[in-house]
Design an enzyme around this catalytic site. Sequence first.
Site, PDB file in Angstrom:
ATOM      1  CD  GLU A   1     -37.892  -4.982  60.963  1.00 44.84           C
ATOM      2  OE1 GLU A   1     -38.748  -4.436  60.259  1.00 44.84           O
ATOM      3  OE2 GLU A   1     -37.208  -5.943  60.561  1.00 44.84           O
TER       4      GLU A   1
ATOM      5  CD1 TRP B   1     -49.692  -1.755  63.822  1.00 45.22           C
ATOM      6  CD2 TRP B   1     -50.197   0.241  62.956  1.00 45.22           C
ATOM      7  NE1 TRP B   1     -48.574  -0.956  63.904  1.00 45.22           N
ATOM      8  CE2 TRP B   1     -48.850   0.265  63.388  1.00 45.22           C
ATOM      9  CE3 TRP B   1     -50.731   1.398  62.380  1.00 45.22           C
ATOM     10  CZ2 TRP B   1     -48.031   1.395  63.246  1.00 45.22           C
ATOM     11  CZ3 TRP B   1     -49.919   2.514  62.241  1.00 45.22           C
ATOM     12  CH2 TRP B   1     -48.584   2.501  62.679  1.00 45.22           C
TER      13      TRP B   1
ATOM     14  CG  ASN C   1     -56.575  -1.157  56.301  1.00 41.75           C
ATOM     15  OD1 ASN C   1     -55.815  -0.497  56.992  1.00 41.75           O
ATOM     16  ND2 ASN C   1     -56.170  -1.835  55.246  1.00 41.75           N
ATOM     17  N   GLY C   2     -57.401   2.167  57.224  1.00 47.12           N
ATOM     18  CA  GLY C   2     -57.007   3.402  56.550  1.00 47.12           C
ATOM     19  C   GLY C   2     -57.159   4.581  57.479  1.00 47.12           C
TER      20      GLY C   2
ATOM     21  CE  LYS D   1     -35.785  -7.969  59.054  1.00 52.12           C
ATOM     22  NZ  LYS D   1     -35.787  -7.182  57.867  1.00 52.12           N
TER      23      LYS D   1
ATOM     24  CE  LYS E   1     -44.520  -9.109  55.516  1.00 53.27           C
ATOM     25  NZ  LYS E   1     -43.079  -9.111  55.742  1.00 53.27           N
TER      26      LYS E   1
ATOM     27  NE  ARG F   1     -53.908  -5.838  56.131  1.00 54.25           N
ATOM     28  CZ  ARG F   1     -53.411  -5.402  54.994  1.00 54.25           C
ATOM     29  NH1 ARG F   1     -52.707  -6.202  54.231  1.00 54.25           N
ATOM     30  NH2 ARG F   1     -53.631  -4.162  54.600  1.00 54.25           N
TER      31      ARG F   1
ATOM     32  CD  GLU G   1     -33.077  -6.070  55.915  1.00 53.63           C
ATOM     33  OE1 GLU G   1     -33.353  -4.867  55.964  1.00 53.63           O
ATOM     34  OE2 GLU G   1     -33.922  -6.958  56.104  1.00 53.63           O
TER      35      GLU G   1
ATOM     36  CG  HIS H   1     -15.470   9.920  60.282  1.00 49.42           C
ATOM     37  ND1 HIS H   1     -14.366  10.737  60.368  1.00 49.42           N
ATOM     38  CD2 HIS H   1     -15.280   9.145  59.181  1.00 49.42           C
ATOM     39  CE1 HIS H   1     -13.558  10.486  59.342  1.00 49.42           C
ATOM     40  NE2 HIS H   1     -14.089   9.520  58.614  1.00 49.42           N
TER      41      HIS H   1
ATOM     42  CB  CYS I   1     -56.510  -2.357  60.083  1.00 51.13           C
ATOM     43  SG  CYS I   1     -56.253  -1.012  61.225  1.00 51.13           S
TER      44      CYS I   1
HETATM   45  C1  G6P Z   1     -43.188  -2.119  57.200  1.00 50.82           C
HETATM   46  C2  G6P Z   1     -42.687  -3.523  57.432  1.00 50.82           C
HETATM   47  C3  G6P Z   1     -41.270  -3.665  56.891  1.00 50.82           C
HETATM   48  C4  G6P Z   1     -41.233  -3.258  55.423  1.00 50.82           C
HETATM   49  C5  G6P Z   1     -41.783  -1.850  55.213  1.00 50.82           C
HETATM   50  C6  G6P Z   1     -41.980  -1.547  53.736  1.00 50.82           C
HETATM   51  O1  G6P Z   1     -42.493  -1.239  58.018  1.00 50.82           O
HETATM   52  O2  G6P Z   1     -42.719  -3.854  58.795  1.00 50.82           O
HETATM   53  O3  G6P Z   1     -40.847  -5.007  57.008  1.00 50.82           O
HETATM   54  O4  G6P Z   1     -39.921  -3.332  54.960  1.00 50.82           O
HETATM   55  O5  G6P Z   1     -43.057  -1.725  55.831  1.00 50.82           O
HETATM   56  O6  G6P Z   1     -42.978  -2.397  53.245  1.00 50.82           O
HETATM   57  P1  G6P Z   1     -43.166  -2.804  51.741  1.00 50.82           P
HETATM   58  O7  G6P Z   1     -44.358  -3.709  51.751  1.00 50.82           O
HETATM   59  O8  G6P Z   1     -43.412  -1.541  50.974  1.00 50.82           O
HETATM   60  O9  G6P Z   1     -41.932  -3.493  51.289  1.00 50.82           O
END
Ligand code: G6P
Length: 612
Positions: A492, A73, A99-100, A489, A607, A27, A485, A508, A2
Amino acid sequence: MCGIVGYIGLKESYPILIKGLYRLEYRGYDSAGIALLDGSLKLFKTHGKVADLEKLVQGENLSGSIGIAHTRWATHGEPNDVNAHPHYSPSQKLAIIHNGIIENYGSLKAELKNRGYSFHSDTDTEVLIHLIEDIQQNENVNLEEAVRIALNQVVGAYAIVIISQENPDQLIVAKKGSPLVIGVGDEEYFVASDASPIIEYTKDVVYLEDEEMAIVPRKGALRIKTMKNQQKTPYVHHLEMQLSSIEKGGFAHFMLKEIYEQPRSIKDSMRGRLNAAKGIISLGGIIDYQQKLINCKRIIIVACGTSWHAGLVGEYLFEDLARIPVEVEYASEFRYRNPVIDEHDVVIAISQSGETADTLAAIELAKSRGATIIGICNVVGSSIARATDAGSYTHAGPEIGVASTEAFTAQVTILSLMALMIAGKKGSISKSLFHELLAEMESIPAKVQKTLQMNDTILAISKIFQNARNFLYLGRGYNFPVALEGALKLKEISYIHAEGYPAAEMKHGPIALIDEEMPVVVIATKKGNYDKVVSNIQEVKARKGVIIAIVTEGDDVVHDIADHVIEIPETDEAFVPLVATIPLQLLSYHMAVLRGCNVDQPRNLAKSVTVE
Ligand code: G6P
């Protein structure tokens, strides 16, 4: 999670608020809303994005020099019009954005229902604003005091802004566990979840601390006090952030801009810290703790998501170079176990946003057991940065694309510097190797720049595989986290199922999935376990799998076996993740664009995850 934004001053607030919402949309983007005060309160909200809100308010009277706005969100209640923020109090004279999560909202709601209140939404936020108005009326106190009393009854996390028809010359804001920053302008104030909606107007900001509230006036001085009613003097920080750093600068998406910024962001993260000619690494932020790191029993790295993958690279770096045992923990698991941890441990918390709720809670747990906490954060002044004993900021600059790219490589850069610094001080690697690695590290930004030139090859490969339904990513050693990673990506932003696996573990289990439909991305760079990885590639080929290989320039062995190759410049094994990650970021980017996905705002993600 949010984004919240507020304005109070002499200008029309709507244009400032709507622009602020666009800046904060990374956000969360389930629904959006706005409340404006111009004599009476006007409230507009809708499910969908900020653009949907703009459509909704077309033709409406949007005047008002005080207002609040929210992009959501969803946590409590599905993302629909009713659950969108702002929420009214029962009299509709107050409105709130939040937000929270209010964890005890259930019991508070039941109590309020017993007293005859009814609710329109499923949100915890509506409960809070009902409670505030109830206290205001029944205890005969002013709004500021009612907010303070109500928040003392609340369990959970919040950043809130309240607007009141009867108090047209103030906004009330408060924070605990969710970020909130106040911009101090000339006869105007701004409030937001982060500084991005504010820096266009002022670079002077006040960060609210947890359990503090502020009375933000239309004119005159800002007042801050704690939830225990102690007055605090606002401390004004001057931000260095440039407006251009939060705009796309000619790129089609923030993610692409951020991928291309990596030569710069890696260099900025090393600047002033690495001097290969003099053989010096100096990390000012942890200088007082380097002896603690050298002597510690082990390092525990806590993080989430992409930052956790950076932590895994850190494990290889610290064990390989500094010879310190490392455990890498998902913060969300660590915090709910009963981990064995004491004052001989050093915890490194990694977080781009510096606001991730689970990482913050893991820090608090480790602190309570006496461990030393070091942070690696991107957002200056963020909650995690403030909760740690010491730390080094990544200088990636604001990262807006939801899929993290430049923050990851900046985190790995800092971890490399830390591991090398300790290795140098401890003498766990030879002096000559130390100097060699320092010189190699300085060459990484140029090697990343060169890797970006593979973009056209990667686009061509993406076109071939854009309709694939599954991907496997394989790597060994330092390249195992790179495989994880790369897979993350792709998931996501393109919604293609992908798994990252240690190349040798493939046999395995995942090997059963391999057929001619299954693209397998293998990071097969020279050094490390190169020969072993080549054997793993052969195993995939023997089962008709299709290989996309990331190889070192000049490699001719994998060239002959793989279906597609992407070349990257040669570097030391320890720094390969900084270079090999780049083509995987570009691969996921192009796949997502070709599939028509919203790259910067992938579905269901946010984010910054400030809820558990
Ligand atoms: C969310 C984001 C990710 C990020 C993760 C951890 O899931 O979408 O991209 O890696 O949070 O966030 P941080 O701000 O703690 O790195």
